[in-house]
Design a protein around this motif. Structure first.
Motif, PDB file in Angstrom:
ATOM      1  N   UNK A   3       0.845  -1.201   0.000  1.00 49.04           N
ATOM      2  CA  UNK A   3       0.000   0.000   0.000  1.00 49.04           C
ATOM      3  C   UNK A   3       0.881   1.253   0.000  1.00 49.04           C
ATOM      4  N   UNK A   4       0.229   2.388  -0.122  1.00 48.69           N
ATOM      5  CA  UNK A   4       0.975   3.642  -0.230  1.00 48.69           C
ATOM      6  C   UNK A   4       1.847   3.883   1.010  1.00 48.69           C
ATOM      7  N   UNK A   5       1.318   3.586   2.186  1.00 47.41           N
ATOM      8  CA  UNK A   5       2.061   3.862   3.425  1.00 47.41           C
ATOM      9  C   UNK A   5       3.361   3.077   3.493  1.00 47.41           C
ATOM     10  N   UNK A   6       3.315   1.794   3.126  1.00 49.20           N
ATOM     11  CA  UNK A   6       4.533   0.971   3.152  1.00 49.20           C
ATOM     12  C   UNK A   6       5.555   1.479   2.132  1.00 49.20           C
ATOM     13  N   UNK A   7       5.061   1.955   0.970  1.00 48.79           N
ATOM     14  CA  UNK A   7       5.972   2.462  -0.064  1.00 48.79           C
ATOM     15  C   UNK A   7       6.661   3.740   0.384  1.00 48.79           C
ATOM     16  N   UNK A   8       5.903   4.631   1.002  1.00 47.78           N
ATOM     17  CA  UNK A   8       6.464   5.910   1.458  1.00 47.78           C
ATOM     18  C   UNK A   8       7.513   5.696   2.547  1.00 47.78           C
ATOM     19  N   UNK A   9       7.291   4.674   3.385  1.00 44.11           N
ATOM     20  CA  UNK A   9       8.207   4.412   4.511  1.00 44.11           C
ATOM     21  C   UNK A   9       9.454   3.635   4.099  1.00 44.11           C
ATOM     22  N   UNK A  10       9.408   3.020   2.907  1.00 44.42           N
ATOM     23  CA  UNK A  10      10.514   2.146   2.488  1.00 44.42           C
ATOM     24  C   UNK A  10      11.656   2.933   1.855  1.00 44.42           C
ATOM     25  N   UNK A  11      12.766   2.247   1.645  1.00 39.78           N
ATOM     26  CA  UNK A  11      13.932   2.827   0.969  1.00 39.78           C
ATOM     27  C   UNK A  11      13.602   2.992  -0.516  1.00 39.78           C
ATOM     28  N   UNK A  12      13.674   4.204  -1.071  1.00 40.28           N
ATOM     29  CA  UNK A  12      13.319   4.435  -2.479  1.00 40.28           C
ATOM     30  C   UNK A  12      14.111   3.573  -3.460  1.00 40.28           C
ATOM     31  N   UNK A  13      15.310   3.165  -3.069  1.00 40.24           N
ATOM     32  CA  UNK A  13      16.156   2.379  -3.981  1.00 40.24           C
ATOM     33  C   UNK A  13      15.774   0.906  -4.003  1.00 40.24           C
ATOM     34  N   UNK A  14      14.999   0.441  -3.015  1.00 41.82           N
ATOM     35  CA  UNK A  14      14.589  -0.971  -2.957  1.00 41.82           C
ATOM     36  C   UNK A  14      13.616  -1.311  -4.077  1.00 41.82           C
ATOM     37  N   UNK A  15      13.509  -2.613  -4.369  1.00 40.69           N
ATOM     38  CA  UNK A  15      12.507  -3.082  -5.322  1.00 40.69           C
ATOM     39  C   UNK A  15      11.137  -3.088  -4.653  1.00 40.69           C
ATOM     40  N   UNK A  16      10.095  -2.920  -5.444  1.00 39.24           N
ATOM     41  CA  UNK A  16       8.744  -2.820  -4.895  1.00 39.24           C
ATOM     42  C   UNK A  16       8.336  -4.102  -4.170  1.00 39.24           C
ATOM     43  N   UNK A  17       8.854  -5.259  -4.615  1.00 41.08           N
ATOM     44  CA  UNK A  17       8.470  -6.519  -3.967  1.00 41.08           C
ATOM     45  C   UNK A  17       8.991  -6.605  -2.527  1.00 41.08           C
ATOM     46  N   UNK A  18      10.021  -5.794  -2.202  1.00 35.65           N
ATOM     47  CA  UNK A  18      10.533  -5.791  -0.819  1.00 35.65           C
ATOM     48  C   UNK A  18       9.576  -5.115   0.151  1.00 35.65           C
ATOM     49  N   UNK A  19       8.642  -4.324  -0.383  1.00 30.45           N
ATOM     50  CA  UNK A  19       7.659  -3.645   0.469  1.00 30.45           C
ATOM     51  C   UNK A  19       6.322  -4.366   0.493  1.00 30.45           C
ATOM     52  N   UNK A  20       6.272  -5.579  -0.067  1.00 33.77           N
ATOM     53  CA  UNK A  20       5.003  -6.308  -0.170  1.00 33.77           C
ATOM     54  C   UNK A  20       4.546  -6.843   1.180  1.00 33.77           C
ATOM     55  N   UNK A  21       3.257  -7.041   1.319  1.00 31.83           N
ATOM     56  CA  UNK A  21       2.706  -7.699   2.502  1.00 31.83           C
ATOM     57  C   UNK A  21       3.179  -9.148   2.537  1.00 31.83           C
TER      58      UNK A  21
END
Length: 448
Positions: free
Chosen positions: A364-382
């Motif tokens: 979701x948007x909250x997890x993406x905003x809190x994550x490292x911008x350089x990481x892959x999107x799958x690293x922020x997945x539930x």
């Protein structure tokens, strides 16, 4: 350029900054020599960016054989509590049998006692009086009055009513409460009876800021002759907002008055689930005609959705969702979300797919905003993503959404390819419809 009138137009500007239009109606008009000309019937105002200004007077004389004359505001010399004095002689004033120029915008015909849209409070109101500001020797529309006292003043009973109210209660709210709405929030709805169109002077910015549900309510609150005229005057995105917030009966009556191309343009901008709900209720030949003229991508989506039962996940889902491949960076995902134009507000979920659109996960948007911008999107997945199939029932979808507190749930086919999403408002609408049908079947037994 504003027409200038010499300062004696208003004897005491500090004391008389405002005047009500009802106080000017039928006021005696005299010429420069003091000869009677007639009575004030209407005031023509010129459209401006915010506050229309007086351009001319419409004077009426006669009782049975009424005649009308148009006098430029530049030819007005004095306006006070008793009468209006002109700079010109009576002989130069030309009276005619009628004065009904639809191109002009007038206070009496187009605003007073008419329905208007209050774009601030998002509702339709009726104007009981017009509050005019005296500035630069002109009259400007400052407010509309929708109060009871405004109506009584308009009918000519203000003085006697004030006396009676004071006798009963000199501190009554009626005597001090004014219900004035600034003109900048008012959209008049003057309909041309020939073309059935409304000329909107301050339109799309104000209307586009009104929530879609409120737009639907405003539309339904209007008189029937105003509904179609207002709809035709709006931009296509605002039309789409209104269209998806009115019932099918009203939708169908609208498209019967629109050209096929106009309807198609609206359907191209309506979310696919809303468009599907509408199209599946139409005759098959009409649905096919619309689909043949629609954008190919949208037509393909709708054709697919129309193949599913309305009470299945496939029939409920919308094809508007946000998905990225697993190797996309969080920085690029956030950038694309920011730049993307959505038909509806996104459900704050982002879905992760492979190169063949198989569902891999979600975030979701909250997890993406809190994550490292350089990481892959799958690293922020539930840790786990729950989903439903195209043939899943309404009950199954509702159970999963309630259990896991989802605002949206993805829908996949038998090959686990992401097909769309179901949002909480979609499922609630369906559950309410089911409950309503069951309620109508219940026979209420009479009490003893």
């Amino acid at each position: 350029m504003t027409n200038q009138i010499k300062p004696e137009l208003i004897k005491d500007q500090a004391k008389h900054m405002f005047v009500y239009f009802s106080q000017l109606i039928d006021k005696t008009v005299i010429d420069k020599n003091g000869l009677w000309v007639g009575k004030l019937y209407d005031i023509i105002v010129g459209p401006t960016e915010v506050y229309p200004q007086s351009n001319a007077l419409v004077i009426r004389k006669g009782f049975i054989n009424r005649k009308y004359a148009l006098v430029s505001w530049a030819d007005v010399s004095l306006l006070d509590e008793k009468e209006i004095t002109l700079k010109i002689e009576n002989a130069k004033i030309i009276f005619r049998e009628k004065h009904n120029n639809k191109e002009e915008f007038t206070l009496r015909r187009d605003i007073l006692d008419q329905q208007v849209v209050d774009t601030y409070n998002h509702k339709v109101i009726r104007v009981n009086d017009i509050h005019l500001l005296i500035v630069d020797y002109c009259l400007m529309i400052a407010h509309v009055d929708i109060s009871l006292r405004g109506l009584i003043r308009r009918l000519g009973f203000e003085e006697i009513t004030d006396i009676l109210v004071k006798l009963i209660n000199k501190n009554a709210d009626y005597l001090k409460d004014e219900h004035l709405i600034s003109w900048k929030h008012i959209q008049p709805l003057s309909v041309n009876p020939v073309s059935m169109t409304i000329k909107i002077n301050v339109p799309h910015k104000q209307f586009s800021n009104i929530p879609a549900a409120d737009l639907g309510d405003i539309f339904l609150d209007l008189a029937i002759q105003h509904q179609l005229a207002l709809f035709k005057a709006l931009d296509v995105n605002t039309k789409a907002k209104i269209f998806m917030n009115i019932d099918f009966k009203k939708q169908k009556s609208l498209i019967e008055e629109l050209k096929t191309e106009e309807t198609v343009e609206i359907l191209n901008r309506v979310p696919s689930d809303e468009a599907t709900d509408f199209l599946e209720k139409l005759p098959k030949d009409m649905t096919e005609r619309f689909l043949n003229l629609m954008e190919s991508k949208q037509a393909k989506k709708l054709s697919q959705l129309l193949g599913y039962s309305s009470d299945s996940a496939g029939g409920l889902m919308t094809a508007e969702y946000i998905a990225f491949t697993k190797d996309a960076t969080i920085e690029s995902v956030l950038k694309q979300i920011k730049e993307h134009a959505f038909k509806v507000e996104p459900a704050q979920f982002v879905y992760i797919v492979d190169e063949n659109n198989h569902l891999i996960g979600s975030t979701n948007f909250r997890r993406l905003i809190s994550a490292n911008p350089a990481d892959l999107v799958q690293n922020a997945a539930f840790p786990k993503t729950y989903f439903v199939h195209l043939d899943s029932s309404v009950k199954e979808v509702a159970y999963l959404m309630e259990k896991y507190k989802y605002y949206a749930i993805p829908v996949v086919d038998e090959n686990h390819i992401l097909q769309g999403i179901i949002t909480v408002d979609d499922i609630l609408s369906q559950l309410i419809a089911i409950a309503w049908r069951r309620l109508k079947k219940i026979k209420v037994k009479p009490t003893a």
